[in-house]
Motif scaffolding. Structure first.
Motif, PDB file in Angstrom:
ATOM      1  N   ALA A 123      18.778  77.124  27.751  1.00 35.17           N
ATOM      2  CA  ALA A 123      19.365  76.486  28.389  1.00 35.17           C
ATOM      3  C   ALA A 123      20.460  77.937  29.547  1.00 35.17           C
ATOM      4  O   ALA A 123      21.464  78.804  28.490  1.00 35.17           O
ATOM      5  CB  ALA A 123      20.720  76.035  27.010  1.00 35.17           C
TER       6      ALA A 123
ATOM      7  N   TYR B  97      29.064  66.691  34.112  1.00 32.13           N
ATOM      8  CA  TYR B  97      29.843  67.709  34.292  1.00 32.13           C
ATOM      9  C   TYR B  97      29.626  67.571  35.537  1.00 32.13           C
ATOM     10  O   TYR B  97      28.802  67.051  36.658  1.00 32.13           O
ATOM     11  CB  TYR B  97      28.290  69.058  34.623  1.00 32.13           C
TER      12      TYR B  97
ATOM     13  N   HIS C 174      26.836  73.116  35.813  1.00 30.01           N
ATOM     14  CA  HIS C 174      25.658  72.933  36.532  1.00 30.01           C
ATOM     15  C   HIS C 174      24.852  73.129  34.870  1.00 30.01           C
ATOM     16  O   HIS C 174      25.207  74.466  34.364  1.00 30.01           O
ATOM     17  CB  HIS C 174      24.777  73.136  37.448  1.00 30.01           C
ATOM     18  N   TYR C 175      24.045  72.675  33.861  1.00 26.43           N
ATOM     19  CA  TYR C 175      23.381  72.419  33.127  1.00 26.43           C
ATOM     20  C   TYR C 175      21.709  72.633  33.134  1.00 26.43           C
ATOM     21  O   TYR C 175      21.858  71.293  34.002  1.00 26.43           O
ATOM     22  CB  TYR C 175      23.990  71.660  31.658  1.00 26.43           C
ATOM     23  N   ASP C 176      21.179  73.531  32.402  1.00 23.31           N
ATOM     24  CA  ASP C 176      19.631  73.532  32.734  1.00 23.31           C
ATOM     25  C   ASP C 176      19.148  73.730  31.567  1.00 23.31           C
ATOM     26  O   ASP C 176      19.398  74.607  31.315  1.00 23.31           O
ATOM     27  CB  ASP C 176      19.065  73.743  34.115  1.00 23.31           C
TER      28      ASP C 176
ATOM     29  N   ILE D  52      24.077  77.582  31.501  1.00 27.31           N
ATOM     30  CA  ILE D  52      24.855  77.088  31.991  1.00 27.31           C
ATOM     31  C   ILE D  52      25.412  77.829  33.302  1.00 27.31           C
ATOM     32  O   ILE D  52      25.682  79.143  33.296  1.00 27.31           O
ATOM     33  CB  ILE D  52      26.360  77.165  30.784  1.00 27.31           C
TER      34      ILE D  52
ATOM     35  N   GLU E 154      33.986  70.729  29.265  1.00 24.79           N
ATOM     36  CA  GLU E 154      32.891  70.732  30.504  1.00 24.79           C
ATOM     37  C   GLU E 154      31.641  72.297  29.517  1.00 24.79           C
ATOM     38  O   GLU E 154      30.861  71.834  28.938  1.00 24.79           O
ATOM     39  CB  GLU E 154      32.466  70.738  31.603  1.00 24.79           C
TER      40      GLU E 154
ATOM     41  N   ARG F 273      26.296  71.634  23.278  1.00 27.54           N
ATOM     42  CA  ARG F 273      24.614  71.100  23.460  1.00 27.54           C
ATOM     43  C   ARG F 273      24.359  72.044  23.591  1.00 27.54           C
ATOM     44  O   ARG F 273      23.054  71.820  22.915  1.00 27.54           O
ATOM     45  CB  ARG F 273      24.791  69.788  24.608  1.00 27.54           C
ATOM     46  N   ALA F 274      23.478  73.120  23.689  1.00 31.44           N
ATOM     47  CA  ALA F 274      23.037  74.597  24.595  1.00 31.44           C
ATOM     48  C   ALA F 274      22.311  74.486  22.416  1.00 31.44           C
ATOM     49  O   ALA F 274      20.896  74.694  22.553  1.00 31.44           O
ATOM     50  CB  ALA F 274      23.447  75.425  24.780  1.00 31.44           C
TER      51      ALA F 274
ATOM     52  N   ALA G 157      29.058  71.701  26.958  1.00 31.52           N
ATOM     53  CA  ALA G 157      27.950  72.708  28.061  1.00 31.52           C
ATOM     54  C   ALA G 157      27.077  73.560  26.230  1.00 31.52           C
ATOM     55  O   ALA G 157      25.731  73.872  25.918  1.00 31.52           O
ATOM     56  CB  ALA G 157      27.448  72.847  28.738  1.00 31.52           C
TER      57      ALA G 157
ATOM     58  N   VAL H 189      20.592  80.962  25.379  1.00 26.60           N
ATOM     59  CA  VAL H 189      21.406  80.247  26.433  1.00 26.60           C
ATOM     60  C   VAL H 189      22.099  81.646  27.518  1.00 26.60           C
ATOM     61  O   VAL H 189      21.819  82.794  27.195  1.00 26.60           O
ATOM     62  CB  VAL H 189      22.996  79.706  25.847  1.00 26.60           C
TER      63      VAL H 189
END
Length: 258
Positions: free
Chosen positions: A15, A3, A7-9, A17, A35, A42-43, A39, A50
């Motif tokens: 999650a 990415y 940002h992804y955490d 984003i 992206e 993915r989450a 994301a 999320v």
């Protein structure tokens, strides 16, 4: 995917984003759209809640007009169909709750991206604007779907035609978003909300999302049958058994999301 525009955490089942183009108020260009879709998907596969938010002073200013290229050749139909629609459907289809933590301006497609989420929590200094008519366009990215359903036709029409800025407080009072929170308490508040959802009965939350969204198109009998089917599925989960046992034992629940 690496990415570059967000940002992804993933921490404790949440999650986070964060749209990260603060120099252009997190406006959506082609790379960010790709992206963001990745994301969210993915989450959907690894989180129990999320949160979508923005970096800097804006949540999202909408389409990056500097990324449109030659206006004579732009194909807005293709752009919406192939790039925006998959993101909005991914949010709707995400099996866990999605919170929009609106930290500032949410305009155009950025406003409707937030409104596509299950719950919208905004800081009191944030605002929402259907800015499309200011450049000769109509609301898109789900705006014509969400606004009449949340606000009624009269208010939705006014927001679309006049493109007025709506404060977060007014948006909450009118039922467009869930809540507006004082700026100094905003981050702690949405994080607590996200943690609550991430530790909750995930299977029930998934079916709440499904039932609420499908109710918009169902008649009463159809919706009652859907409720019966989905509730039956909830009743076969470990979380239901845990909820009942915890209630009878007068202790806090320990939901596993199963």
């Amino acid at each position: 995917m690496q990415y570059e525009t967000l940002h992804y955490d993933l921490t404790d089942g949440v999650a986070l984003i964060t749209l990260a183009r603060p120099d252009v108020m997190n406006a959506l260009n082609a790379q960010m759209r790709a992206e963001l879709l990745h994301a969210v998907k993915r989450a959907s596969g690894e989180a129990r809640a999320v949160v979508l938010t923005g970096e800097g002073r804006a949540f999202c200013a909408g389409q990056d007009l500097g990324d449109t290229g030659n206006l004579n050749n732009i194909n807005l139909e293709r752009l919406l169909r192939d790039e925006y629609t998959p993101i909005l459907l991914a949010i709707a289809d995400c099996p866990v709750p999605v919170i929009a933590a609106v930290n500032g301006v949410a305009a155009g497609a950025g406003a409707n991206l937030a409104l596509a989420c299950d719950v919208v929590i905004a800081t009191e200094s944030a605002s929402f604007m259907q800015a499309f008519s200011r450049i000769g366009l109509m609301p898109d990215a789900g705006g014509t779907y969400v606004l009449p359903r949340k606000l009624g036709l009269a208010r939705a029409m006014g927001l679309a035609l006049f493109a007025d800025k709506l404060s977060a407080r007014d948006a909450a009072d009118q039922g467009l978003i869930w809540e507006a929170v004082a700026d100094d308490a905003f981050e702690d508040h949405w994080r607590a909300r996200a943690d609550h959802l991430a530790s909750g009965p995930t299977q029930a939350f998934s079916r709440i999302k499904q039932a609420m969204r499908e109710s918009l198109a169902n008649g009463m009998e159809e919706q009652l049958m859907l409720e019966a089917r989905l509730q039956g599925e909830c009743g076969r989960t470990r979380d239901f058994r845990e909820g009942v046992v915890a209630f009878l034992d007068k202790r806090p629940t320990k939901f596993e999301g199963r």
